[in-house]
Design a protein around this motif. Sequence first.
Motif, mmCIF file in Angstrom:
data_model
loop_
_atom_site.group_PDB
_atom_site.id
_atom_site.type_symbol
_atom_site.label_atom_id
_atom_site.label_comp_id
_atom_site.label_asym_id
_atom_site.label_seq_id
_atom_site.Cartn_x
_atom_site.Cartn_y
_atom_site.Cartn_z
ATOM 1 N N ALA A 223 -12.122 4.035 22.107
ATOM 2 C CA ALA A 223 -12.123 5.488 21.948
ATOM 3 C C ALA A 223 -11.075 5.913 20.922
ATOM 4 O O ALA A 223 -11.344 6.749 20.049
ATOM 5 N N VAL A 224 -9.888 5.314 20.997
ATOM 6 C CA VAL A 224 -8.830 5.652 20.039
ATOM 7 C C VAL A 224 -9.203 5.161 18.643
ATOM 8 O O VAL A 224 -9.029 5.884 17.650
ATOM 9 N N LEU A 225 -9.712 3.938 18.543
ATOM 10 C CA LEU A 225 -10.116 3.404 17.242
ATOM 11 C C LEU A 225 -11.177 4.300 16.596
ATOM 12 O O LEU A 225 -11.108 4.595 15.399
ATOM 13 N N GLY A 226 -12.163 4.708 17.396
ATOM 14 C CA GLY A 226 -13.228 5.530 16.840
ATOM 15 C C GLY A 226 -12.748 6.892 16.382
ATOM 16 O O GLY A 226 -13.109 7.351 15.284
ATOM 17 N N LEU A 227 -11.924 7.545 17.202
ATOM 18 C CA LEU A 227 -11.407 8.856 16.815
ATOM 19 C C LEU A 227 -10.519 8.755 15.574
ATOM 20 O O LEU A 227 -10.578 9.616 14.690
ATOM 21 N N ARG A 228 -9.714 7.701 15.507
ATOM 22 C CA ARG A 228 -8.823 7.528 14.352
ATOM 23 C C ARG A 228 -9.618 7.237 13.080
ATOM 24 O O ARG A 228 -9.328 7.799 12.017
ATOM 25 N N GLU A 229 -10.619 6.388 13.176
ATOM 26 C CA GLU A 229 -11.399 6.016 11.988
ATOM 27 C C GLU A 229 -12.229 7.192 11.487
ATOM 28 O O GLU A 229 -12.374 7.385 10.280
ATOM 29 N N LEU A 230 -12.750 7.987 12.422
ATOM 30 C CA LEU A 230 -13.637 9.080 12.013
ATOM 31 C C LEU A 230 -12.878 10.332 11.600
ATOM 32 O O LEU A 230 -13.257 11.001 10.636
ATOM 33 N N LEU A 231 -11.786 10.646 12.303
ATOM 34 C CA LEU A 231 -11.091 11.914 12.086
ATOM 35 C C LEU A 231 -9.700 11.766 11.497
ATOM 36 O O LEU A 231 -9.025 12.767 11.267
ATOM 37 N N GLY A 232 -9.241 10.530 11.293
ATOM 38 C CA GLY A 232 -7.921 10.317 10.719
ATOM 39 C C GLY A 232 -6.811 10.693 11.694
ATOM 40 O O GLY A 232 -6.898 10.449 12.896
ATOM 41 N N GLY A 233 -5.744 11.302 11.172
ATOM 42 C CA GLY A 233 -4.603 11.673 12.003
ATOM 43 C C GLY A 233 -4.970 12.636 13.107
ATOM 44 O O GLY A 233 -4.407 12.579 14.208
ATOM 45 N N ALA A 234 -5.914 13.535 12.851
ATOM 46 C CA ALA A 234 -6.359 14.463 13.894
ATOM 47 C C ALA A 234 -6.971 13.716 15.068
ATOM 48 O O ALA A 234 -6.832 14.129 16.228
ATOM 49 N N GLY A 235 -7.650 12.610 14.772
ATOM 50 C CA GLY A 235 -8.238 11.810 15.836
ATOM 51 C C GLY A 235 -7.190 11.233 16.762
ATOM 52 O O GLY A 235 -7.390 11.167 17.986
ATOM 53 N N LEU A 236 -6.062 10.811 16.198
ATOM 54 C CA LEU A 236 -4.974 10.300 17.037
ATOM 55 C C LEU A 236 -4.421 11.396 17.937
ATOM 56 O O LEU A 236 -4.070 11.151 19.097
ATOM 57 N N GLY A 237 -4.312 12.600 17.408
ATOM 58 C CA GLY A 237 -3.844 13.718 18.218
ATOM 59 C C GLY A 237 -4.791 14.021 19.365
ATOM 60 O O GLY A 237 -4.363 14.246 20.505
ATOM 61 N N ILE A 238 -6.090 14.011 19.072
ATOM 62 C CA ILE A 238 -7.081 14.254 20.127
ATOM 63 C C ILE A 238 -7.006 13.162 21.187
ATOM 64 O O ILE A 238 -7.070 13.440 22.397
ATOM 65 N N ALA A 239 -6.865 11.911 20.742
ATOM 66 C CA ALA A 239 -6.766 10.794 21.686
ATOM 67 C C ALA A 239 -5.532 10.931 22.573
ATOM 68 O O ALA A 239 -5.586 10.668 23.779
ATOM 69 N N ALA A 240 -4.408 11.341 21.978
ATOM 70 C CA ALA A 240 -3.182 11.515 22.766
ATOM 71 C C ALA A 240 -3.355 12.604 23.822
ATOM 72 O O ALA A 240 -2.909 12.464 24.964
ATOM 73 N N ILE A 241 -4.025 13.690 23.456
ATOM 74 C CA ILE A 241 -4.248 14.780 24.406
ATOM 75 C C ILE A 241 -5.144 14.320 25.556
ATOM 76 O O ILE A 241 -4.847 14.536 26.733
ATOM 77 N N LEU A 242 -6.243 13.649 25.217
ATOM 78 C CA LEU A 242 -7.206 13.242 26.232
ATOM 79 C C LEU A 242 -6.652 12.157 27.147
ATOM 80 O O LEU A 242 -6.878 12.190 28.369
ATOM 81 N N LEU A 243 -5.936 11.194 26.583
ATOM 82 C CA LEU A 243 -5.509 10.034 27.359
ATOM 83 C C LEU A 243 -4.169 10.240 28.049
ATOM 84 O O LEU A 243 -3.988 9.815 29.195
ATOM 85 N N ILE A 244 -3.216 10.866 27.353
ATOM 86 C CA ILE A 244 -1.855 10.948 27.879
ATOM 87 C C ILE A 244 -1.592 12.304 28.529
ATOM 88 O O ILE A 244 -1.182 12.386 29.692
ATOM 89 N N PHE A 245 -1.836 13.379 27.803
ATOM 90 C CA PHE A 245 -1.523 14.711 28.324
ATOM 91 C C PHE A 245 -2.452 15.110 29.469
ATOM 92 O O PHE A 245 -2.030 15.774 30.414
ATOM 93 N N LEU A 246 -3.740 14.706 29.392
ATOM 94 C CA LEU A 246 -4.693 15.056 30.435
ATOM 95 C C LEU A 246 -5.049 13.864 31.313
ATOM 96 O O LEU A 246 -5.053 13.959 32.541
ATOM 97 N N GLY A 247 -5.347 12.739 30.694
ATOM 98 C CA GLY A 247 -5.825 11.583 31.442
ATOM 99 C C GLY A 247 -4.847 11.068 32.466
ATOM 100 O O GLY A 247 -5.232 10.713 33.591
#
Length: 341
Positions: A223-247
């Motif tokens: 999930a992190v690899l895909g978001l990072r590859e598709l959206l760049g730095g924004a993808g990492l931010g989204i992954a951090a929110i979904l996995l760490i802040f919410l997950g």
Amino acid sequence: MLSPADGTVARPNPRTIIGIVVGVAALLAAMVTAFALPAANSGPHDVPIGVVAPAAQADELSQQLDGFEITRYDSPDAARNAIDHRDIYGALIVDGRDVNAMVASAASPAVATAISTVGTRVSQTVGGSSQTVDIRSFPPDDPKGAGLAAGALPLALGGWISAMVIMLLIHTPGARVLTALGVSVVGGLALVATLTYVIGTFDGSYWVTSLAAMLGIAATCFAVLGLRELLGGAGLGIAAILLIFLGNPLSGLASAPEMLPTPWGQIGQLLPPGATGTMLRDVAFFNGNGALHSIGVLLCWLVGGLAFYLLGVWRNRSSNEVDTDEFHIGRHAADEPSVTS
């Protein structure tokens, strides 16, 4: 910051300073809210439990017990079967004035304690006695399941950090996928080995539980690899929110999804940390009963992350090919001798 003209230090923009200060303050407030608010509002929210009692008495208990979703069963064996299949967390068995609480603390120590407390309160109102029977508990080395409760954050951070390291050190798409698969397999084996043989949280089949852990880590990492590859730095931010802040805070591993405010507990089960923790619990202690939903959630994250990754690779490769063609055309033009009049 040095000025390119005279080498002097440039004065920082006041807007930049204000933006950093406000941004950090907002980040800290969001972190405190995400981690503390669910815990501060923890309590039973439609926790499914069973009641073995005459119909009229069962209906009366349903009206009295706020926060619990009551299902009536005809016998203690039927209630126990429902607990084993993860349909309910426990049951109150009413025998005259006596109330026996049947719980499975491996499903949730917090819910088991709540059911036991309710059983004591109900028996006291009619002048009877109560006792608690724990039909499935954690092993003696970790009786409260602390290892599993603490696992949400390592799962979230582990997948996020693994993807970051892979993106940083591995530079070909195929090698990144193979490395992510390797991380998932070895990480799953290491995680379950630690929880089984070091902390003592699990006592079930090591290999079956490890397969479940591998799926959870793979879903997170891809999930992190895909978001990072598709959206760049924004993808990492989204992954951090979904996995760490919410997950992490919404995983329900420290209590139960039904102990979190509605609908946050349900949302947490749709994110990798919560789904992985619930699946590990179901596989390790309940023979896989109830794990189908979590497996489906994790497969969606795994397949979706891989799809995002392949789409991002294709898009970036197309962009790189265009840049390379333009470079060669420009270089070829520069190498041609100029014609002067």
